[in-house]
Design a protein around this motif. Sequence first.
Motif, PDB file in Angstrom:
ATOM      1  N   GLU A  88       0.829  -1.209   0.000  1.00  0.00           N
ATOM      2  CA  GLU A  88       0.000   0.000   0.000  1.00  0.00           C
ATOM      3  C   GLU A  88       0.861   1.255   0.000  1.00  0.00           C
ATOM      4  N   HIS A 136       2.610   1.582  -3.425  1.00  0.00           N
ATOM      5  CA  HIS A 136       1.660   2.017  -4.453  1.00  0.00           C
ATOM      6  C   HIS A 136       1.462   3.531  -4.411  1.00  0.00           C
ATOM      7  N   ARG A 137       1.425   4.099  -3.212  1.00  0.00           N
ATOM      8  CA  ARG A 137       1.168   5.518  -3.076  1.00  0.00           C
ATOM      9  C   ARG A 137       2.395   6.394  -3.333  1.00  0.00           C
ATOM     10  N   ARG A 186       5.424   5.429  -5.088  1.00  0.00           N
ATOM     11  CA  ARG A 186       6.397   4.979  -6.087  1.00  0.00           C
ATOM     12  C   ARG A 186       6.715   6.010  -7.158  1.00  0.00           C
ATOM     13  N   ALA A 230      -0.648  -7.620  -6.302  1.00  0.00           N
ATOM     14  CA  ALA A 230       0.336  -6.625  -6.740  1.00  0.00           C
ATOM     15  C   ALA A 230       1.172  -7.157  -7.899  1.00  0.00           C
ATOM     16  N   GLU A 250      -0.851  -7.041 -11.061  1.00  0.00           N
ATOM     17  CA  GLU A 250      -1.107  -5.665 -11.481  1.00  0.00           C
ATOM     18  C   GLU A 250       0.153  -4.932 -11.928  1.00  0.00           C
ATOM     19  N   LEU A 291       2.830  -4.164 -10.016  1.00  0.00           N
ATOM     20  CA  LEU A 291       3.413  -3.304  -8.986  1.00  0.00           C
ATOM     21  C   LEU A 291       4.767  -3.799  -8.501  1.00  0.00           C
TER      22      LEU A 291
END
Length: 444
Positions: free
Chosen positions: A240, A243-244, A246, A293, A296, A298
């Motif tokens: 989490e 993701h925010r 990167r 992740a 997707e 990530l």
Amino acid sequence: MFDLLITGGTLVNANGQTRADIGIRNGSIAALLAPGETAMARSFVDASEMKLLPGLVDAHAHLREPGLTQKEDFESGTRAAALGGVTTILDMPTDDPWTATAAQLSQKMARAAGRLNVDVGFQAVVSKSNQALDELLSLSPVSLELFTADVPEEFRFDSLWAVTGMLRRLAKAGPVIGVSPGDQSILEASAKRGGKGISAFLESRPPLAEAGGIARAVLAAAETGARVHVRQINSKRGIEVWHRLRDLADVSVETTPQNLFFTAADYSGQAGADLKGSPPFRDREDVKAMRHALSEGLITIIATDHAPHAKAEKTATYPAFADIPGGMPGLQTLLFVMLDLVAEKLIDLSALVRLCAYNPARRFGLGRSKGQIAVGCDADILIVDLNRPTSISNAGQATRAGYTPFDGRRTAGYLTDVFLRGEHIVREGALLLPNRGQIIGYAA
């Protein structure tokens, strides 16, 4: 005239699949030919109905030499890699002594020369006292490793101030800076509580520590302009945060295959000691988040954190679960468990290549020669039969540890052949040509 022509296969690169024949000359891929195109070669390999992948690049492995050769050494570790289709290993610096100076790296390279079954690049650790950075960089380490917790004080940068200060110094060095996320304050607080069991070990290295370490690495990279690679993440909270944040800096992240299959509940079983490592395995929800992740996009890189120990070390009695030597083998099984993720449709074959070959090669300065089947690249090629399974067993492991956490797993694909710079080093699970590996280094 080619030295070797591989015909009939389907090439798998990070950007897709295509039918082509591969012409190899002087260890490099000299041409990609239309299927069936007439060409002269000294030898031929028929790969009809097979998939041709670039040799895998493991960006995080511990070959344990010098000083820890009861666990692994250059020959045994690279033999395991060759049998598993890993043709390039990036070796971590946490041996005995740790690889922190030019003299230590030079000595390590001298020990490895002539004893490698696949190519190896060496990573160096950043210490508080190391001032001769230019001398160290002259030996072309593929990364500089910065630790934030759970290591000797000389190598520990345990605050945002310390991490930022060192990244500012290293920002123009060239190689990527590997940062292991963690939180020393949580470790120390946990130690004061004095727990000895599995739960105490898990509490000492919680997802909160990982998430804070990721945030610290990304923010420090944004502040300094350094290129950073965050080592082995495995929690929902960590994902989490990643993701925010990167997009703030030039940062990549890795996880390992075992973090996609095992949970903390597995520690209570018979193989708990064998599975013990750091970071610890998480809850089922964390594994689910990591898999999502991965699907997707990530996750940047899949590496093994191959860290074997002698069986006697793992099975000894220790005062606390945390004291069991941490780590497990992974080099020989990376390809096969990743093929299982392909069979599950979590990823496709091109994503496997991207995660395990193309991305690590590019991130660690090897993109000109490794990680893809392209003209001019080293002819490191795997021939894979997707219609034939592989049975993973402890008995089949070449690592000195003599076991694998994936013992008993029957995977969806079989590695028939491995080529290293055009030399046929593995056929049907047997190493044909030993000691063909070379020491490789970072190239801008």
